[in-house]
Design a protein around this motif. Structure first.
Motif, mmCIF file in Angstrom:
data_model
loop_
_atom_site.group_PDB
_atom_site.id
_atom_site.type_symbol
_atom_site.label_atom_id
_atom_site.label_comp_id
_atom_site.label_asym_id
_atom_site.label_seq_id
_atom_site.Cartn_x
_atom_site.Cartn_y
_atom_site.Cartn_z
ATOM 1 N N ALA A 1 -21.130 -9.696 -16.349
ATOM 2 C CA ALA A 1 -20.728 -11.077 -16.083
ATOM 3 C C ALA A 1 -19.215 -11.111 -15.918
ATOM 4 O O ALA A 1 -18.509 -10.204 -16.376
ATOM 5 C CB ALA A 1 -21.148 -11.988 -17.226
ATOM 6 N N GLU B 1 -18.086 -18.446 -12.365
ATOM 7 C CA GLU B 1 -18.753 -17.480 -13.217
ATOM 8 C C GLU B 1 -19.535 -16.550 -12.318
ATOM 9 O O GLU B 1 -20.004 -16.966 -11.242
ATOM 10 C CB GLU B 1 -19.734 -18.270 -14.114
ATOM 11 N N HIS C 1 -16.508 -23.921 -20.423
ATOM 12 C CA HIS C 1 -16.490 -22.853 -19.413
ATOM 13 C C HIS C 1 -17.797 -22.911 -18.620
ATOM 14 O O HIS C 1 -18.694 -23.700 -18.950
ATOM 15 C CB HIS C 1 -16.279 -21.474 -20.046
ATOM 16 N N GLN D 1 -13.764 -23.232 -12.815
ATOM 17 C CA GLN D 1 -14.039 -21.811 -12.993
ATOM 18 C C GLN D 1 -15.107 -21.361 -12.013
ATOM 19 O O GLN D 1 -15.869 -22.162 -11.474
ATOM 20 C CB GLN D 1 -14.556 -21.543 -14.422
ATOM 21 N N GLN E 1 -25.015 -19.167 -17.200
ATOM 22 C CA GLN E 1 -25.646 -17.836 -17.300
ATOM 23 C C GLN E 1 -26.975 -17.949 -18.028
ATOM 24 O O GLN E 1 -28.014 -17.461 -17.561
ATOM 25 C CB GLN E 1 -24.778 -16.877 -18.133
ATOM 26 N N THR F 1 -19.893 -10.664 -24.148
ATOM 27 C CA THR F 1 -19.969 -9.396 -23.412
ATOM 28 C C THR F 1 -19.590 -8.246 -24.340
ATOM 29 O O THR F 1 -18.809 -8.400 -25.277
ATOM 30 C CB THR F 1 -19.011 -9.388 -22.195
ATOM 31 N N SER G 1 -19.788 -20.383 -18.364
ATOM 32 C CA SER G 1 -20.700 -19.369 -18.899
ATOM 33 C C SER G 1 -22.066 -19.904 -19.347
ATOM 34 O O SER G 1 -23.059 -19.172 -19.242
ATOM 35 C CB SER G 1 -20.018 -18.620 -20.057
ATOM 36 N N ARG H 1 -11.224 -28.821 -21.298
ATOM 37 C CA ARG H 1 -10.684 -28.412 -22.588
ATOM 38 C C ARG H 1 -9.605 -29.396 -23.022
ATOM 39 O O ARG H 1 -8.836 -29.895 -22.186
ATOM 40 C CB ARG H 1 -10.085 -27.005 -22.527
HETATM 41 N N1 DAH Z 1 -15.928 -17.883 -20.276
HETATM 42 C C1 DAH Z 1 -14.661 -17.190 -20.374
HETATM 43 C C2 DAH Z 1 -13.529 -18.196 -20.502
HETATM 44 O O1 DAH Z 1 -13.731 -19.340 -20.216
HETATM 45 C C3 DAH Z 1 -14.415 -16.349 -19.168
HETATM 46 C C4 DAH Z 1 -15.340 -15.189 -19.107
HETATM 47 C C5 DAH Z 1 -14.991 -13.991 -19.669
HETATM 48 C C6 DAH Z 1 -16.572 -15.316 -18.487
HETATM 49 C C7 DAH Z 1 -15.838 -12.884 -19.633
HETATM 50 C C8 DAH Z 1 -17.444 -14.235 -18.433
HETATM 51 C C9 DAH Z 1 -17.055 -13.010 -19.014
HETATM 52 O O2 DAH Z 1 -18.648 -14.268 -17.858
HETATM 53 O O3 DAH Z 1 -17.891 -11.950 -18.956
HETATM 54 O O4 DAH Z 1 -12.461 -17.816 -20.906
#
Ligand code: DAH
Length: 339
Positions: A307, A212, A170, A210, A175, A253, A172, A196
């Motif tokens: 986020a 973010e 992802h 994605q 971040q 989160t 993330s 994935r």
């Molecule tokens: N990283 C998560 C995913 O790949 C998606 C996601 C959910 C990102 C909540 C976020 C968050 O920043 O707060 O499924």
């Protein structure tokens, strides 16, 4: 001698009539007038004639030569003219024929949607950040509060390169990278490719995209998150769009939510696209977990943040009514041309 001359004249006149090309003309010239041509050779014999015959024969021979040269010149001009005309005809360009339209390239639907999303968030003061696709386990999982035994780390879902390095699952992890290197206020979006180990089907691809989002500052609340995402959804899907937050769980989160938008196709009435629910789930979001802030060296007592993360391919499919994610990756020009 006179007879021979007359003979040459006769043959020459007959041959002249059959000449059809510049090549044949040249052969003719060589045959009669060339260094070893019939007339030239005959003229050489002139010396052996009795003195009183020479002037007469000489005059006749010169007449014939002049006649042949003249004929040659005229014929050459005619044939050259014909050749030129033929060439011009065969090379003629009809300037009234309509031109061929050159095929112009277009943006891929994913690029178009990404540009649109960037526009919306840049308009709200966000900046664009990026991070590596080959990532450390630490950033992809550990620092996002996904410990060693968490099911999300399953090798079935993640492409591991070795124990510590993987293809990010992802966006993330960016971040954490940004929070480590930058002091709040932070207000970024992170578009990028993620990986994935999924079986390919209409809704799954081992590579997808994605975006973010991350905002960290003093006094950031869930209200800010809802406001930003509501503005975003209305900008993307139209001003009548509504958003709905459903409680969910993400390790990074707390609290967490999944966010639905009212279906842009049927406006909530229920249709095939929204599976007759009137709502479409588009992203995950929440308040950044205090542990994640801590991992990145930010004091959760002083700062808070929110986020969110969404699948770009999914958003593009919803926007364009595409029902198979594979179409976005096959790059069939006939498909791409439609956007
Ligand atoms: N990283 C998560 C995913 O790949 C998606 C996601 C959910 C990102 C909540 C976020 C968050 O920043 O707060 O499924």
């Amino acid at each position: 001698m006179r007879e021979k001359l007359e003979q040459i004249r006769l043959e020459a006149v007959q041959a002249l009539e059959k000449l059809n090309s510049l090549n044949e003309l040249e052969d003719f010239r060589v045959r009669f007038l060339g260094k070893k041509g019939e007339l030239t050779l005959l003229l050489r014999e002139m010396g052996s004639l009795p003195a009183d015959e020479r002037p007469v024969m000489g005059r006749i021979a010169n007449e014939i030569r002049a006649f042949l040269e003249n004929e040659l010149e005229t014929k050459t001009a005619v044939l050259k003219e014909a050749e030129l005309r033929q060439k011009l005809e065969s090379e003629a360009i009809d300037v009234t024929v309509p031109g061929k339209r050159p095929a112009a390239g277009k943006l891929h639907p994913l690029t178009t949607v990404l540009n649109e999303l960037k526009d919306i968030f840049l308009g709200m003061g966000f900046e664009v950040a990026e991070g590596p696709e080959v990532e450390y386990d630490y950033y992809n999982f550990e620092a996002l509060n996904i410990p060693k035994n968490h099911p999300a780390r399953d090798v079935q879902d993640t492409f591991y390169i070795n124990d510590n390095i993987l293809l990010r699952t992802h966006t993330s992890p960016v971040q954490v990278r940004v929070m480590e290197s930058q002091k709040p206020p932070i207000k970024i979006i992170v578009p990028g490719r993620v990986y994935r180990s999924d079986e390919v089907d209409a809704t799954h691809s081992p590579i997808f995209h994605q975006i973010e989002g991350l905002v960290v500052d003093k006094g950031i609340t869930m209200g800010d998150l809802k406001g930003v995402l509501d503005v975003f959804a209305k900008a993307l899907f139209g001003p009548e769009t509504r958003t709905k937050f459903r409680p969910h769980h993400f390790p990074f989160t707390e609290p967490s939510a999944e966010v639905d938008v009212s279906c842009a196709i049927c406006h909530g009435a229920g249709c095939r696209v929204c599976s007759y629910t009137g709502w479409i789930e588009i992203l995950g979001a929440g308040m950044v977990h205090p542990k994640v802030l801590q991992y990145a060296g930010i004091d959760p007592e002083e700062y808070s943040g929110f986020a969110f993360g969404m699948g770009l391919d999914r958003i593009a499919n919803i926007k364009y009514g595409i029902d198979d994610i594979r179409l976005l990756f096959e790059n069939d020009i006939r498909f791409l041309k439609q956007f």
